[in-house]
Design an enzyme around this catalytic site. Structure first.
Site, mmCIF file in Angstrom:
data_model
loop_
_atom_site.group_PDB
_atom_site.id
_atom_site.type_symbol
_atom_site.label_atom_id
_atom_site.label_comp_id
_atom_site.label_asym_id
_atom_site.label_seq_id
_atom_site.Cartn_x
_atom_site.Cartn_y
_atom_site.Cartn_z
ATOM 1 N N TYR A 52 35.274 32.399 31.093
ATOM 2 C CA TYR A 52 34.622 33.595 31.618
ATOM 3 C C TYR A 52 35.205 34.875 31.050
ATOM 4 O O TYR A 52 34.521 35.910 30.983
ATOM 5 C CB TYR A 52 34.696 33.623 33.149
ATOM 6 C CG TYR A 52 36.028 34.033 33.732
ATOM 7 C CD1 TYR A 52 36.308 35.364 34.022
ATOM 8 C CD2 TYR A 52 37.015 33.089 34.006
ATOM 9 C CE1 TYR A 52 37.526 35.748 34.570
ATOM 10 C CE2 TYR A 52 38.228 33.452 34.550
ATOM 11 C CZ TYR A 52 38.487 34.782 34.829
ATOM 12 O OH TYR A 52 39.692 35.151 35.362
ATOM 13 N N HIS A 146 33.312 26.838 44.507
ATOM 14 C CA HIS A 146 33.787 27.643 43.376
ATOM 15 C C HIS A 146 34.150 26.732 42.195
ATOM 16 O O HIS A 146 33.798 27.033 41.046
ATOM 17 C CB HIS A 146 34.984 28.494 43.780
ATOM 18 C CG HIS A 146 35.374 29.490 42.741
ATOM 19 N ND1 HIS A 146 34.551 30.520 42.346
ATOM 20 C CD2 HIS A 146 36.497 29.609 41.968
ATOM 21 C CE1 HIS A 146 35.141 31.231 41.392
ATOM 22 N NE2 HIS A 146 36.317 30.697 41.154
ATOM 23 N N ASP A 157 34.527 35.847 43.480
ATOM 24 C CA ASP A 157 34.384 35.842 42.022
ATOM 25 C C ASP A 157 33.150 35.056 41.582
ATOM 26 O O ASP A 157 32.493 35.405 40.601
ATOM 27 C CB ASP A 157 35.604 35.206 41.341
ATOM 28 C CG ASP A 157 36.932 35.488 41.998
ATOM 29 O OD1 ASP A 157 36.961 35.862 43.179
ATOM 30 O OD2 ASP A 157 37.954 35.303 41.325
ATOM 31 N N TRP A 231 34.463 41.954 41.138
ATOM 32 C CA TRP A 231 33.540 40.934 40.635
ATOM 33 C C TRP A 231 32.311 40.846 41.538
ATOM 34 O O TRP A 231 31.172 40.727 41.066
ATOM 35 C CB TRP A 231 34.210 39.567 40.574
ATOM 36 C CG TRP A 231 35.254 39.326 39.539
ATOM 37 C CD1 TRP A 231 36.519 38.827 39.746
ATOM 38 C CD2 TRP A 231 35.153 39.510 38.112
ATOM 39 N NE1 TRP A 231 37.191 38.711 38.557
ATOM 40 C CE2 TRP A 231 36.382 39.114 37.546
ATOM 41 C CE3 TRP A 231 34.148 39.983 37.275
ATOM 42 C CZ2 TRP A 231 36.628 39.169 36.165
ATOM 43 C CZ3 TRP A 231 34.385 40.043 35.906
ATOM 44 C CH2 TRP A 231 35.605 39.640 35.363
#
Length: 388
Positions: A52, A146, A157, A231
Site C-alpha cells: 500500500y 482487516h 485504515d 486514512w
C-alpha cells in the site's frame, strides 16, 4: 485535467521548487524493486513486494500526470506497476489468499493505467484483486476483516485501503450492484468505532471482543491514532467521489454527513501551527508529538472534499494551514542540500508478534523517522490538491 497548476502562496517559490526536486529525485532513484521512498522496506533488507505504501506514492504521481499532462509521470507509474503486473494479470508477490486489505490499495492505480495505456494486463489484474474481495473474510456484521491474520478486526485504515477500489469496480464493471455493501461497511464503522464524546474514531474494533487490546463492552481499541483518522477521512472522500456517479442519494448523504462531522471534530484538535498530535486527543501527554503523515492525510482529504463540493469552503483554510504547517516546519534540507521530510511515525498497528496493545505508551514508542513514504506519499497527495 491537464490544467495549469496553481502555485504555493506566501513567497514559497523555493519551497515549491524543493518539493518538485524531491519528487524528481524519488522518481529518478526508484523502480519496482528499489523504491527510494519505502524506508520500512529498505530497513528490513527484504525484496520489495506489492504494498500500500508504493500504491500511495504512485497515486500521487498519477495525480501529477492528471494535473500537468506531463507524460513522464505516467511513464514512471507504468514502468513501476509493470514491475509487478504480468501479461496474464498476475501480480508478482501478491496472493489473494493472503487476505489483507492493505494489498487492495495499490490496485486503485490499475484503473487509471488501464484508461491511459489500454494495456489488458491491467484490466486482468483488476479482476484478480476484485476476486479477493469476493471471498474476503467478514465480521458477523458484514465488514471485511482487516487481514486474515487479524480475525474479526476492523481497522480505520482498511476503509481507505480497500473501499475506493471496490467502489470504482462497482461503478465501472458491476452497475453498482454491491455499492450498498460498501456504504453499509462505512455505516458500521460509524456505529461501532465513533466515540460520541469526542467525535473521533478509534483505531480498531474487534467484533469478537476477545483481543487483549479491545474494550470488552465496545470492542474498540483504547486510543485515537492520528494516521488512522487521516486514512479514514481520505477514504470517505475517495468513496464519495465515486459514489457521486451512482443513484444512491441516501447513502451519499449519510457518508457526506459523516465526513462533515469528522472534519468539524478534527478542526477543533488542530494545533496553532497547523499540525495534529500523534495521539490526537491527548496533546498534553508527555512524549506526544505533532505528527507529519496524519496531518498530510487530513490536509489532502479536506482540500479534496472542498474542491469536489463535499465540504463547505471554510474547510479549505484548515487544509491549507495543515499543508503549510508541514512544509514550513517539517520540510527541510540536509547538509548536502537534499530534501528531508521529518516527524513521520514509521508504523502503527494492533496485536501481532510485538503485542501492540493500543496504549498511549505503545503509540509513543514507535520510531519517528524522516523521508518514509507513509509521510511523503500523503504529503504528495496534499501537494497535488494545492496545485489544483
Amino acid at each position: 485535467m491537464n490544467q495549469k497548476p496553481h502555485h504555493l502562496c506566501g513567497e514559497r517559490a523555493a519551497t515549491e521548487q524543493l518539493l518538485n526536486e524531491y519528487i524528481d529525485y524519488l522518481m529518478a532513484h526508484s523502480d519496482a524493486e528499489h523504491p527510494a521512498w519505502n524506508l520500512e522496506m529498505i530497513r528490513s533488507g527484504r525484496r520489495n513486494k506489492w504494498n500500500y505504501i508504493d500504491g500511495c506514492m504512485i497515486s500521487g504521481i498519477l495525480e501529477l500526470f492528471d494535473i500537468t499532462g506531463e507524460t513522464r509521470y505516467l511513464d514512471f507509474a507504468d514502468r513501476f506497476l509493470s514491475g509487478f503486473v504480468e501479461e496474464d494479470g498476475s501480480i508478482r508477490t501478491y496472493e489473494v489468499e493472503e487476505y489483507t486489505l492493505d494489498n487492495v490499495n495499490p490496485a486503485k492505480n490499475l484503473f487509471r493505467l488501464y484508461d491511459a495505456t489500454g494495456k489488458e494486463k491491467y484490466r486482468k489484474a483488476i479482476e484478480r484483486v476484485r476476486s479477493q474481495l469476493e471471498t474476503m473474510p467478514r465480521t458477523s456484521e458484514g465488514n471485511f476483516w482487516h487481514k486474515k491474520i487479524y480475525p474479526n478486526q476492523v481497522w480505520l485504515d482498511g476503509i481507505y485501503m480497500a473501499l475506493p477500489f471496490y467502489m470504482e469496480y462497482e461503478k465501472r464493471y458491476d452497475a453498482g450492484k454491491d455499492a450498498k455493501d460498501i456504504c453499509r461497511q462505512i455505516a458500521n464503522v460509524e456505529l461501532r468505532m465513533r466515540d460520541p464524546k469526542t467525535g473521533l474514531y478509534y483505531h480498531g474494533y474487534d467484533a469478537s471482543r476477545t483481543m487483549y487490546w479491545a474494550d470488552p463492552v465496545t470492542g474498540c481499541s483504547p486510543n485515537f491514532w492520528l494516521r488512522a483518522e487521516g486514512w479514514f477521512i481520505l477514504g470517505l472522500v475517495d468513496v464519495l467521489e465515486i459514489l457521486e456517479t451512482l443513484p444512491l442519494p441516501e447513502e451519499k448523504q449519510h457518508i457526506q454527513h459523516m465526513l462533515q462531522d469528522l472534519a468539524e471534530t478534527l478542526t477543533r484538535y488542530q494545533d496553532a501551527g497547523g499540525l495534529w498530535y500523534q495521539l490526537i486527543a491527548l496533546p498534553e501527554v508527555e512524549g506526544n508529538y505533532l505528527e507529519t503523515s496524519g496531518t498530510a492525510l487530513i490536509s489532502a482529504a479536506l482540500l479534496k472534499a472542498v474542491r469536489l463540493g463535499f465540504l463547505p469552503e471554510r474547510f479549505r483554510a484548515v487544509g491549507e494551514k495543515a499543508f503549510y504547517g508541514i512544509v514550513d516546519q517539517r520540510l527541510l534540507k540536509n547538509a548536502d542540500g537534499s530534501p528531508c521530510v521529518t516527524g513521520i511515525c514509521l508504523v502503527g498497528g494492533l496485536g501481532g508478534e510485538t503485542h501492540r496493545d493500543g496504549s498511549v505508551r505503545y503509540y509513543l514508542s514507535e520510531p519517528v523517522v524522516q523521508n518514509d513514504a507513509k509521510g511523503v506519499g500523503p504529503l504528495l497527495l496534499a501537494y497535488t490538491e494545492m496545485l489544483r
